[in-house]
Design a protein around this motif. Structure first.
Motif, PDB file in Angstrom:
ATOM      1  N   LYS A  71       0.831  -1.201   0.000  1.00  0.00           N
ATOM      2  CA  LYS A  71       0.000   0.000   0.000  1.00  0.00           C
ATOM      3  C   LYS A  71       0.864   1.248   0.000  1.00  0.00           C
ATOM      4  CE  LYS A  71      -3.704  -1.964   2.907  1.00  0.00           C
ATOM      5  NZ  LYS A  71      -4.462  -1.762   4.175  1.00  0.00           N
ATOM      6  N   PHE A 102      -3.138   3.897  -2.766  1.00  0.00           N
ATOM      7  CA  PHE A 102      -3.011   2.736  -3.658  1.00  0.00           C
ATOM      8  C   PHE A 102      -2.863   1.492  -2.801  1.00  0.00           C
ATOM      9  CE2 PHE A 102      -1.177   6.393  -5.835  1.00  0.00           C
ATOM     10  CZ  PHE A 102      -1.913   6.409  -7.000  1.00  0.00           C
ATOM     11  N   LEU A 120      -0.604  -3.415  -4.361  1.00  0.00           N
ATOM     12  CA  LEU A 120       0.644  -3.267  -5.109  1.00  0.00           C
ATOM     13  C   LEU A 120       1.561  -4.446  -4.813  1.00  0.00           C
ATOM     14  CD1 LEU A 120       1.338   0.527  -4.476  1.00  0.00           C
ATOM     15  CD2 LEU A 120       0.173  -0.516  -6.428  1.00  0.00           C
ATOM     16  N   ALA A 176       2.112   8.294 -10.335  1.00  0.00           N
ATOM     17  CA  ALA A 176       0.676   8.556 -10.323  1.00  0.00           C
ATOM     18  C   ALA A 176       0.477   9.956  -9.743  1.00  0.00           C
ATOM     19  CB  ALA A 176      -0.057   7.520  -9.469  1.00  0.00           C
ATOM     20  N   ARG A 182      -6.813   5.322 -10.357  1.00  0.00           N
ATOM     21  CA  ARG A 182      -5.903   4.793  -9.361  1.00  0.00           C
ATOM     22  C   ARG A 182      -5.035   3.667  -9.928  1.00  0.00           C
ATOM     23  NH1 ARG A 182      -6.911   6.191  -3.611  1.00  0.00           N
ATOM     24  NH2 ARG A 182      -8.543   7.758  -3.617  1.00  0.00           N
ATOM     25  N   SER A 183      -4.809   3.704 -11.238  1.00  0.00           N
ATOM     26  CA  SER A 183      -3.909   2.733 -11.860  1.00  0.00           C
ATOM     27  C   SER A 183      -2.579   3.421 -12.122  1.00  0.00           C
ATOM     28  CB  SER A 183      -4.495   2.208 -13.177  1.00  0.00           C
ATOM     29  OG  SER A 183      -5.691   1.494 -12.931  1.00  0.00           O
ATOM     30  N   PRO A 184      -1.529   3.055 -11.410  1.00  0.00           N
ATOM     31  CA  PRO A 184      -0.234   3.708 -11.604  1.00  0.00           C
ATOM     32  C   PRO A 184       0.300   3.496 -13.014  1.00  0.00           C
ATOM     33  CG  PRO A 184      -0.260   2.420  -9.569  1.00  0.00           C
ATOM     34  CD  PRO A 184      -1.492   2.053 -10.326  1.00  0.00           C
TER      35      PRO A 184
END
Length: 301
Positions: free
Chosen positions: A166, A190, A193, A225, A234-236
């Motif tokens: 996270k 995020f 991960l 991001a 919220r997609s890096p």
């Protein structure tokens, strides 16, 4: 007449533990300090002429520390003695408030202190005691500070390659009447991960960068991001791939470059968008933290 003299300050956890510096093209390697106890995070205060770094010590023991030297490696001083912090990881120098911030992995906390090591504070506490310490989801590793936005950012890496990492955010200071273990202002930016490690901020562009040690395709990467991601975004963005256990990252926004280290012993440079990737050094041992600094002519190394 002053000139822009850039240096990269890099930590090597192997070989007895070393701090060295190089030019941004990888030339001119100079070892400044040896005998560091598994160094991990490094930060530079150019104005005061100091380089700071964290020593993890023995991760299973509560014996971490923070040291400081002049830019040329002289006047080595321990500012946070062994045992005040458990396993300090990434180190961040916050120039506005002039404080040091770091993630304490097995200590399960984010901490800060004055530049002389005084007034050590715990800002975030994710667990207490030996049982909680076994839960790697509680381990705080990377740290970055945004004074303008009033936010503290940190990573909790999770178990190796588990996809439970996270990146979180809270206010720089504890809310009044609240404790580090029970803050109401923590926001998860995020999650899910692979294994997020070190963080860096591009303040001008309001972007968050980080390294990730987890499994490909999303792991062993550099990502970025927005610092204030909307719920729908919220997609890096993956910028670099195929790192060999990526650890350290530092930005040179003025020069439009990033610099990254990995445990495989390489230092990489690329544009801030990941373009023009180059290896500037290879086979340098187990590299951890890295910091970019612009020095004044005649000062330091």
């Amino acid at each position: 007449m002053t000139q822009r003299q850039e240096r990269l300050f890099v930590l090597e956890a192997s070989g007895g533990g070393r701090l060295f510096c190089v030019h941004p093209d990888g030339s001119g390697k100079t070892v400044l300090v040896t005998g560091c106890r598994v160094p991990d995070g490094v930060a530079v205060d150019v104005a005061a002429g100091h380089v700071y770094w964290t020593n993890m010590g023995v991760p299973g023991e509560n014996d971490g520390s923070i040291e400081r030297v002049d830019l040329d490696g002289g006047n080595r001083t321990t500012i946070v003695p062994s045992g005040v912090t458990h396993t300090p990881k990434q180190l961040h120098f916050e120039a506005v408030g002039r404080k040091l911030y770091w993630g304490d992995r097995e200590g399960m906390r984010v901490m800060r202190c004055e530049l002389d090591g005084s007034n050590v504070e715990t800002l975030v506490q994710t667990g207490q005691g030996a049982d909680d310490r076994q839960d790697e989801r509680r381990w705080c590793v990377g740290v970055a500070v945004d004074p303008a936005g009033g936010h503290l950012y940190w990573s909790q890496k999770g178990p190796s390659d588990a996809g439970e990492g996270k990146i979180l955010r809270a206010g720089i200071d504890l809310p009044e009447g609240q404790s580090a273990a029970e803050r109401s202002d923590i926001e998860v930016l995020f999650e899910g991960l692979p294994e997020p490690i070190d963080l860096e901020l591009d303040h001008a562009q309001r972007l968050l960068y980080w390294t990730d040690r987890g499994d490909p395709p999303r792991g062993n990467t550099v990502n970025r991001a927005p610092m204030h991601p909307r719920n729908a975004v919220r997609s890096p963005e993956i910028l670099l791939t195929h790192l060999m256990e990526g650890i350290g990252i530092t930005l040179d926004p003025d020069g439009g470059r990033m610099y990254v280290t990995d445990l495989g012993g390489s230092i990489y440079t690329a544009g801030l968008d990941g373009s023009d990737r180059k290896e500037i050094l290879v086979a340098q041992g187990n590299l951890t933290g890295i910091a970019h600094a612009v020095l004044v002519t005649g000062k330091g190394v």
